[in-house]
Design an enzyme around this catalytic site. Structure first.
Site, short mmCIF file in Angstrom:
data_model
loop_
_atom_site.label_atom_id
_atom_site.label_comp_id
_atom_site.label_asym_id
_atom_site.label_seq_id
_atom_site.Cartn_x
_atom_site.Cartn_y
_atom_site.Cartn_z
N ARG A 50 0.79 -1.23 0.00
CA ARG A 50 0.00 0.00 0.00
C ARG A 50 0.82 1.27 0.00
O ARG A 50 0.56 2.21 -0.75
CB ARG A 50 -0.90 0.06 1.25
CG ARG A 50 -2.21 -0.64 1.11
CD ARG A 50 -2.66 -1.12 2.47
NE ARG A 50 -1.75 -2.16 2.90
CZ ARG A 50 -1.92 -3.44 2.60
NH1 ARG A 50 -2.97 -3.83 1.97
NH2 ARG A 50 -1.03 -4.34 2.96
N THR A 51 1.81 1.33 0.88
CA THR A 51 2.51 2.60 1.05
C THR A 51 3.21 3.00 -0.24
O THR A 51 3.06 4.13 -0.73
CB THR A 51 3.52 2.52 2.22
OG1 THR A 51 2.80 2.11 3.39
CG2 THR A 51 4.18 3.86 2.47
N LYS A 80 26.02 -4.13 -1.46
CA LYS A 80 27.48 -4.12 -1.65
C LYS A 80 28.18 -3.39 -0.51
O LYS A 80 29.39 -3.21 -0.54
CB LYS A 80 27.83 -3.44 -2.97
CG LYS A 80 27.21 -4.09 -4.19
CD LYS A 80 27.61 -3.31 -5.44
CE LYS A 80 26.93 -3.90 -6.67
NZ LYS A 80 27.13 -3.04 -7.85
N ARG A 101 11.55 3.92 2.98
CA ARG A 101 11.19 2.93 4.02
C ARG A 101 12.45 2.15 4.36
O ARG A 101 13.12 1.63 3.46
CB ARG A 101 10.10 1.98 3.55
CG ARG A 101 9.92 0.82 4.53
CD ARG A 101 8.68 0.03 4.30
NE ARG A 101 7.50 0.79 4.67
CZ ARG A 101 6.28 0.28 4.72
NH1 ARG A 101 6.08 -0.99 4.43
NH2 ARG A 101 5.25 1.03 5.04
N HIS A 129 5.76 5.99 11.28
CA HIS A 129 5.23 5.87 9.91
C HIS A 129 4.27 7.07 9.77
O HIS A 129 3.05 6.89 9.77
CB HIS A 129 4.52 4.53 9.78
CG HIS A 129 4.15 4.14 8.39
ND1 HIS A 129 4.24 4.98 7.31
CD2 HIS A 129 3.67 2.95 7.91
CE1 HIS A 129 3.83 4.34 6.23
NE2 HIS A 129 3.48 3.11 6.57
#
Ligand code: NCD
Length: 301
Positions: A50-51, A80, A101, A129
């Site tokens: 969703r986000t 890396k 995120r 959030h």
């Protein structure tokens, strides 16, 4: 609104929130060219449906463009050994805003220190959030008509759930709000939230008994036990089924009350609840596009 980066929900004033929500409502069903020529990068180190997609949809609806990496932990140069700071130092040349995120608390704050373009926190570990908090608050306003005087009950993993944390900070800005935190002992809400609510004159209670607040709540906000934050798999197994919301429980709620969930759900809300008049979680997800449109337009417009 004088905001560059979106890092934590408490940075928004009540005035900011009201302006943002009015803008969100005015954008319903719209396709504009407001952000024509602008690029939003979605940099996701943790899973999301969703986000990420609602941010991308919001940007596209405003006429902007999107570049994105959805599994940056494995598929970006982080694999890396590149630091987040170096990734951001480069990304800010590629995009006009970065939606981030990350699995570490504080990652967005760190990114904001080296970024010349807005960083939008789309979840930083068990931290916050904030854009989910905004859309949750917007859902309460749309569905109840007002946030002041609401009784909001949050249920489940209140220790690790970042959406609960962001929403709690936002509720602290409204008048005569009551918050009930319902969690097992091991998953109780953090002291920082309780201190913030006390300092903002919001009433809160803590219990492990959902039944005790079921029929007096205006909002029941269910959450998933956050499996990915547990060190001990047995502890997760012990706690995962702590609260399961049934249709029979929905039928005992106050008439105008709503059930919310940031989603994804595991088994906290049984599917039989979905067609209850109280179920608001899919609508809540749909409001995410409007709120994210309003936010992108405000930051980049
Ligand atoms: C939440 C999250 O990522 O914190 N999901 C979301 O963004 N809607 C909730 C969760 O994962 O449980």
């Amino acid at each position: 609104m004088n905001i560059k980066h979106v890092i934590e929900s408490q940075q928004f004033s009540r005035e900011d929130l009201e302006g943002l929500f009015a803008l969100a409502t005015s954008l319903e069903g719209k396709r504009t060219k407001d952000l024509d020529g602008k690029i939003m990068a979605a940099l996701f180190y943790e899973p999301s449906t969703r986000t990420r997609l609602s941010f991308e949809s919001a940007m596209e609806r405003l006429g902007g463009n999107v570049i994105s990496t959805e599994n940056a932990k494995e598929f970006s140069s982080a694999a890396k050994g590149e630091t987040l700071e170096d990734t951001i130092r480069m990304m800010h040349h590629y995009a006009d805003a970065i939606v981030l995120r990350h699995y570490e608390k504080g990652a967005s704050e760190r990114a904001s220190k080296v970024s010349s373009v807005p960083i939008i926190n789309a979840g930083d570990g068990a931290g916050q959030h904030p854009t989910q908090g905004l859309l949750d608050l917007y859902t309460i306003q749309r569905e109840l008509g007002s946030i002041d005087e609401a009784h909001v009950t949050m249920v489940g993993d209140l220790k690790n759930g970042r959406t609960v944390r962001s929403l709690s900070y936002l509720l602290g800005k409204y008048k005569d709000v009551t918050v009930s935190f319902v969690a097992p002992e091991a998953l109780r809400i953090g002291d920082d939230i309780k201190e913030y609510l006390s300092a903002h004159n919001a009433t809160f209670t803590e219990t492990d008994n959902l039944e005790s607040v079921l029929s007096i709540s205006d909002v029941i906000y269910m959450t998933r036990v956050q499996k990915e934050r547990f060190q001990d798999p047995e502890e997760y197994e012990r706690l995962k089924g702590s609260y399961i919301f049934t249709r029979e429980m929905a039928d005992r709620m106050k008439e105008s009350s709503i059930i919310m969930h940031p989603l994804p759900r595991v088994d906290e809300i049984q599917p039989e609840v979905d067609d209850s008049p109280h179920a608001a979680y899919f609508k809540q997800a749909s409001y995410g596009v409007l709120v994210r449109m309003a936010l992108l337009k405000t930051l980049l417009g």
